[in-house]
Design an enzyme around this catalytic site. Sequence first.
Site, mmCIF file in Angstrom:
data_model
loop_
_atom_site.group_PDB
_atom_site.id
_atom_site.type_symbol
_atom_site.label_atom_id
_atom_site.label_comp_id
_atom_site.label_asym_id
_atom_site.label_seq_id
_atom_site.Cartn_x
_atom_site.Cartn_y
_atom_site.Cartn_z
ATOM 1 N N HIS A 31 0.811 -1.206 0.000
ATOM 2 C CA HIS A 31 0.000 0.000 0.000
ATOM 3 C C HIS A 31 0.857 1.274 0.000
ATOM 4 C CE1 HIS A 31 -3.955 1.688 0.511
ATOM 5 N NE2 HIS A 31 -3.350 2.633 1.195
ATOM 6 N N CYS B 98 4.875 -6.908 -18.441
ATOM 7 C CA CYS B 98 4.356 -5.970 -17.454
ATOM 8 C C CYS B 98 5.045 -6.135 -16.099
ATOM 9 C CB CYS B 98 2.844 -6.119 -17.305
ATOM 10 S SG CYS B 98 2.350 -7.734 -16.708
ATOM 11 N N GLU C 52 3.846 -16.061 -16.337
ATOM 12 C CA GLU C 52 4.599 -15.797 -15.113
ATOM 13 C C GLU C 52 4.966 -17.078 -14.371
ATOM 14 O OE1 GLU C 52 2.215 -13.416 -12.440
ATOM 15 O OE2 GLU C 52 0.365 -14.269 -13.235
ATOM 16 N N ASN D 181 8.209 -10.569 -12.413
ATOM 17 C CA ASN D 181 8.437 -10.730 -10.968
ATOM 18 C C ASN D 181 8.223 -12.181 -10.536
ATOM 19 O OD1 ASN D 181 8.351 -8.053 -11.483
ATOM 20 N ND2 ASN D 181 7.102 -7.499 -9.716
ATOM 21 N N ASP D 182 7.063 -12.717 -10.904
ATOM 22 C CA ASP D 182 6.791 -14.098 -10.531
ATOM 23 C C ASP D 182 7.608 -15.072 -11.362
ATOM 24 O OD1 ASP D 182 5.175 -13.703 -8.407
ATOM 25 O OD2 ASP D 182 3.273 -13.960 -9.465
ATOM 26 N N ARG E 43 12.618 -12.859 -3.084
ATOM 27 C CA ARG E 43 13.582 -11.778 -2.914
ATOM 28 C C ARG E 43 13.287 -10.926 -1.682
ATOM 29 N NH1 ARG E 43 12.075 -7.135 -7.233
ATOM 30 N NH2 ARG E 43 9.894 -7.626 -7.061
ATOM 31 N N ARG F 140 -6.701 -7.215 -15.772
ATOM 32 C CA ARG F 140 -6.322 -8.544 -15.302
ATOM 33 C C ARG F 140 -7.320 -9.005 -14.256
ATOM 34 N NH1 ARG F 140 -0.743 -9.215 -12.253
ATOM 35 N NH2 ARG F 140 -1.923 -8.183 -10.619
ATOM 36 N N ARG G 133 -4.661 -3.626 -12.494
ATOM 37 C CA ARG G 133 -4.846 -4.620 -11.421
ATOM 38 C C ARG G 133 -6.215 -4.409 -10.786
ATOM 39 N NH1 ARG G 133 0.919 -5.856 -10.163
ATOM 40 N NH2 ARG G 133 2.030 -3.986 -10.765
#
Lengths: 103, 579
Positions: free
Chosen positions: B191, B504, B433, B456-457, B467, B335, B299
């Site tokens: 957040h 993305c 991903e 990222n994934d 990470r 998404r 998102r």
Amino acid sequence: MQLEKDVKITNKLGIHVRPASRIADTANKFKSKITFIKDGFEVNARSIIELLTLAAGQNTAIKIKSEGEDAEAALQAIVNLIESNFEEKNNGNKKRDRGFTGD
Amino acid sequence: MEIKKGIAVSPGISVARAFILDSEEYRIPLRYIDAKDIGKEITRYEDAIHLSVKELDNIRKRFARRLGEDAAPIVEAHMKMLQDEHVKAQVIENIKKNKYSPEYAISRVLRRYTKALYSAHDTFFTNRIQDINDIERRLLKNLLEERREELGDLKEPVILVAHDLSPTQTITLDRSKIKGFVTDVGGKTSHTAIIARMQGIPAVVGLNSISLDVSGGDTIIIDGNSGLVIIDPDEETIKKYSAMGKSYVVFEKKLIQELKGQPAVTKDGHKVTLFANVELPQEVPLALKYGAEGIGLFRTEFLYNTPQRAPTEREHFDVYKKIAVQSRDRQIVIRTMDLGADKIQVGGGNKEKNPFLGCRAIRFSLLNPDSFRTQLRAILRASEYGYISLMFPMISSLSELRDAKEILEDVKDKLTQDKIPFNQKLKVGIMIEVPSAAMIADLLIKEVDFFSIGTNDLIQYALAVDRGNECVASLYQPAHPAVLRLIKSVIDEGARHHKNVAMCGEMSGDWVYTILLLGLGLKTFSMSPIVIPEVKKIIRSVTMVEAKKISAKAMASQNAQETADFLKEYTSRIVPQFS
């Protein structure tokens, strides 16, 4: 006079808030300076907060140092308190196998 | 001076005093006192102790019965902790010797203890931090009674330091006074990170114990570009960072100005598309301002912020329609829900041992078809109002994709029956991903309109690295040969079938990898809005011929660190502003 004694903390939760408060109360009754040492880390036994920062859980080995005119009596009083498991009910090693309730 | 490294989640540089939100809740207004006031200040401190003890004594008496046998000694212990002579002596010495205000002296002295407890391995003792924080709070409250400063009316700019920031806390902030966010926990999508990026305020998260390391009123420097936080910097460091902060602002403004309305096209005329990733609908205008040609990742998780129930069709629809209208003819890729069972209780989420390998994203949607249908129906209905596309997250097999598409077809049929209009040609894509999806890209591409690579994934799953875990974070390497091969094969499959492949993940917004990705043939880059100008600048500074050469060299490399260093060095050479 300066005396030292090695003790083991045997009560279930170790030196948590209430035992720390009992120790500080006892230490404050004497003139001697009482120090708790764990792994070379020294704290003043008159201070609840310092005692807590020892993070001394069950079975921790502690060295107690007592310095002053009433060193012997002071040391004895503190050791008695620890050996009585701080007079906590159902909190000592002996009762342990009855089940660990956790926190 | 002490330097801490965390995760940089929002760029920019600030120097300001720390405002600690956690245990203090209010700021310590004054660090030093006049020598002539020492006696007065000590009395004030002692009065605060008496008052605090009295308060606790009242609590003890009033709630004696309710507190019971176990809790009453705790209140008594707090009373004794407040009167701890040893602590008191230290605080008074700090007031006398260092001329610290009692507030600051208390904070310093107690913070030393909480820090010692923090490093205890026994959680029972680390939890005692709360006891100390509790008495600190009580003392400070009584000391500050009159001069207490609420977070809502800050008088000078501060850097907010907290363990974590809750949505309600961020709501009450006077954002014009906040020069940075620094937190113990969190990641890029926390957040704090989202709010910071929206406001263009630098933020560094994941600093573990920063809220204990810093005392209220300390000067700190936050570098949201590199993820560094410097506590108690010396004059020289302050000067250096103030200058860097100013030049960064100038650089950013100039870039936005210079690139306004300019296409993302290489020197030899190859055009790519730059999209923005958006977490909240309010970010859409910001994304357009930074030059986004569309929204490559919208998102929808924020809609699921009420854990007890799934959002209604109306709630979904209102949001999607609004952004569709706002973006006019620009593409928006929505998404579907990407939460794990650890974050959402709808449908009775069980506690999972391993949520990242658990029931999350499309897996959750397929197991909870009602809420999935609701979301699909709303997206379809909104597709009437703009250029909306649909994307499924975390697809790991062909059958999953087919199941999801089957439900989509069902929902379409129902809408047709109900005579509710929607875009019949709505494009459907999937996130790549999960490594398995990357490896069967040739099978998946035939059944979708586009891919979007979620790095990222993909990196986390391919390299088996979390990470957020300090011990292994350095193994998280976007330039790892395995990752580059996966990415290349996905882009190549897309090209072979004349379908668009976007990216993305964070990698597509990281300027270090821009030339590499360009050379690999990536056509659509989707990223956090604020980094669009940087990436565009790099694209406009190279030729495709050059980029192909660079990417070939990177693909041949055997060492991730060497590759990253080489890419960084090369990019800084052609666009000297980056370094």
